[in-house]
Design a protein around this motif. Sequence first.
Motif, short mmCIF file in Angstrom:
data_model
loop_
_atom_site.label_atom_id
_atom_site.label_comp_id
_atom_site.label_asym_id
_atom_site.label_seq_id
_atom_site.Cartn_x
_atom_site.Cartn_y
_atom_site.Cartn_z
N UNK A 371 0.84 -1.20 0.00
CA UNK A 371 0.00 0.00 0.00
C UNK A 371 0.87 1.25 0.00
N UNK A 372 1.62 1.48 -1.08
CA UNK A 372 2.57 2.60 -1.10
C UNK A 372 1.90 3.96 -0.98
N UNK A 373 0.73 4.14 -1.60
CA UNK A 373 0.09 5.45 -1.55
C UNK A 373 -0.42 5.76 -0.15
N UNK A 374 -1.09 4.80 0.48
CA UNK A 374 -1.56 5.00 1.85
C UNK A 374 -0.39 5.26 2.78
N UNK A 375 0.70 4.54 2.60
CA UNK A 375 1.91 4.74 3.40
C UNK A 375 2.45 6.15 3.19
N UNK A 376 2.45 6.61 1.94
CA UNK A 376 2.92 7.96 1.64
C UNK A 376 2.02 9.02 2.29
N UNK A 377 0.72 8.79 2.27
CA UNK A 377 -0.21 9.74 2.87
C UNK A 377 0.04 9.85 4.37
N UNK A 378 0.24 8.72 5.05
CA UNK A 378 0.49 8.73 6.49
C UNK A 378 1.79 9.48 6.79
N UNK A 379 2.82 9.23 6.01
CA UNK A 379 4.09 9.94 6.22
C UNK A 379 3.92 11.44 5.98
N UNK A 380 3.15 11.81 4.96
CA UNK A 380 2.95 13.23 4.68
C UNK A 380 2.13 13.90 5.78
N UNK A 381 1.20 13.17 6.38
CA UNK A 381 0.46 13.70 7.53
C UNK A 381 1.42 14.04 8.65
N UNK A 382 2.37 13.16 8.91
CA UNK A 382 3.35 13.42 9.96
C UNK A 382 4.27 14.58 9.59
N UNK A 383 4.69 14.62 8.33
CA UNK A 383 5.59 15.70 7.92
C UNK A 383 4.90 17.05 7.95
N UNK A 384 3.76 17.13 7.30
CA UNK A 384 3.08 18.41 7.16
C UNK A 384 2.40 18.83 8.47
N UNK A 385 1.90 17.84 9.23
CA UNK A 385 1.27 18.14 10.51
C UNK A 385 2.26 18.68 11.53
N UNK A 386 3.53 18.25 11.43
CA UNK A 386 4.59 18.87 12.24
C UNK A 386 4.24 18.81 13.73
N UNK A 387 3.97 17.61 14.24
CA UNK A 387 3.36 17.44 15.56
C UNK A 387 4.22 17.97 16.70
N UNK A 388 5.52 17.75 16.64
CA UNK A 388 6.43 18.21 17.70
C UNK A 388 7.47 19.13 17.10
N UNK A 389 7.10 20.38 16.79
CA UNK A 389 7.98 21.24 16.00
C UNK A 389 9.32 21.56 16.64
N UNK A 390 9.39 21.63 17.97
CA UNK A 390 10.67 21.93 18.62
C UNK A 390 11.07 20.86 19.62
N UNK A 391 10.27 19.82 19.75
CA UNK A 391 10.64 18.70 20.61
C UNK A 391 10.90 19.11 22.05
N UNK A 392 11.71 18.32 22.75
CA UNK A 392 12.12 18.59 24.12
C UNK A 392 13.54 19.12 24.08
N UNK A 393 13.87 20.14 24.87
CA UNK A 393 15.22 20.72 24.82
C UNK A 393 16.30 19.69 25.15
N UNK A 394 17.43 19.84 24.47
CA UNK A 394 18.62 19.04 24.75
C UNK A 394 19.63 19.92 25.50
N UNK A 395 20.70 19.28 25.95
CA UNK A 395 21.81 20.01 26.53
C UNK A 395 23.10 19.31 26.14
N UNK A 396 24.13 20.08 25.87
CA UNK A 396 25.40 19.47 25.47
C UNK A 396 26.03 18.73 26.64
#
Length: 515
Positions: A371-396
Amino acid sequence: MKLLLWLWSQLRSCGNNLPALGIALTVFALLFDFLKRRKSWSRYPPGPTSLPFIGTMLQIDFHNPHLSFTQLSKKYGNVFSLQNCWRNLIVVNGFKAVKEALVQKSEDFADRPYFPIYEHLGFGENSEGVVFARYSRTWKEQRRFALSTLRNFGMGKKSLEQRVTKEAGFLCSAICSEKGCPFDPHFLINNAVSNVICSLIYGERFDYDNKKFQRLLHLFEQALNEETGFLSQSLRCVLSYARVLLHSANDSTFQSENMNYHYLPVCSSLPSKNLRSNHTLFCSLQAKEHAGSSFNDNNLCMVTFDLFSAGTETTSTTLRWALLYMLLHPDIQSGPGRGRAGGFFPGKVHEEIDKVIGRDRSPQMEDLVNMPYTNAVIHEIQRYGDIAPVGVPHMTYRDTELQGFFIPKGMTVIFNLSSVLKDEMVWEKPHQFYPEHFLDADGQFVKREAFLPFSAGRRACLGEQLARMELFLFFTSLLQHFTFHLPEGQARPREVGHFAVTLAPHPYQIQAVPR
C-alpha cells in the motif's frame, strides 16, 4: 573586574544617599548583565541583540516559536544563539545541521537541562524517568527498562497488532453510533489511542464512558492546553507533566484503593494486573542494586507516566490531523494520485484499501508493503502536521562543535524539527500537503532521510515503533469503513495548528458516512 570592584566601592560609599544609590545600582546591574552575557568563546554562534534582563525573548512569537526560529535562521544562519533572560540557548535549524548534531554527534547533544520543578514535586535528581532525565547511568537504566516493558507487553509482536486492530474496531463502532451526524473526533481518537498504551501498562482497556478514565484524559488535555506559547521551552513540557501529576494526586477520584500503589497517583484507581507485575519486576531490580539505584518508586511513577503520555498525545494528535487533511483534500481519499514524473496511477486511499485489504477483514501490518500510496499519505500527515515542531530541549554533554561553531558543555540546545520537515532544500513542496514527497515516478514508496518526526539519535522517541503501527492500523481501519466529509454549512477548518506541547489542530467537526 577592576571596574566592578570600583563600582562596588562606590555603592558602599553612597550610604543613605538614596538617589545616588539607585543610580549606582542601575549602572552596576547593567554592567554586570553585559559582562555576564559577553561571549568569551571566539566561535560562538551569532544571534540577535540581547536586551538587559529580558535577553532576546522579544524576538520570539510565543505562540509559534518554530516559525520564529525559521525566520531568524534566514538572518543568522542555521545555528544561532538566543538568550532567555540570564540563560543562553542555541537553536539548530535545517536538515544538515540537525543531522550533524543528533546523528553524527549524538552523545554530544544527549543531555537534558536540569528541571528544578522536580524537587517541588518530591522527585529527586535520581528520579526523573526517561523523557526529561539527565544523560547518565540513571537514564540508560530507565530507558532500557521502559523499552523492555514495551517489548514484554507486546511491542513488535503480533499480539500488540491484534490489540490495536481490536481497539480500531471499538473506535469505528463509536463513530458509527454518531449515525452520520457532525461530531468532534478529538476525544474518541484520544480514548482509542490511550487504550492501546493502557493495555500495555495497565493490562486492560477502558470503556470510552469510564468516568475515571475520562477524568484522567481530561486532566492530561487540560495540562497540555493550560498555557499556550513558548514560555521558555526548557520548562514547558515538564510543567505540563507536573500539572497532571499534581492535579491527579490531589483529586480523590484518583486515590489508590490499595495504598501499596500510592506512588502512581495518576492511574492508581484504575485496575492493573500487568502494572503489578511491572511493579514486581521494578522492585526485583531495585533489590539487586545498591543504595543509589535508579529503581525507586518515584522513577516507577515517572517512567509509567512517560509511557502513558508519550503513547497518547503525539499519535492521537497525528490521527486528528489525518482526518482534518482528509476533509481538506477529499481527492486523496477518493481521487487519483500523481507520480513525481507527472504520470497518473491509482493512488486514492479508498481504492488501495479495497484492492489490498477489501471490506471484510481488518488491516494487518503485512499489508503495508503493498500500500505505497496509503503509506505515503500517512508519512505526509506526519511531515506536514509537524506534531512536535521543537521537541524537548537538549543540553550538550561535553564541549563540541556544530557547523563550525563552538558549543560549550552544559548549553541548552533546541532543535527546530519543523525546519527539517519543511526544509526548502529537501522537499519539493514543503509548505503544501503533498503525499508524492514519498513516492517515486512509478508510485512506489520511498524513504526520505529528512523525515524526522520522532527526532533522532540517543533521545529519539522510544515509542516510535508502536506509533508507526498505530498510525497505519487506525488510519486504514477508519478509511476502510468511512468516507469523511465536512458537514454542510460549516466553514472550512483552519489548516494552521495550535502550539502547546505539541502542534495540534484547532477543534473541527466531521461527518462520517459508512462505505
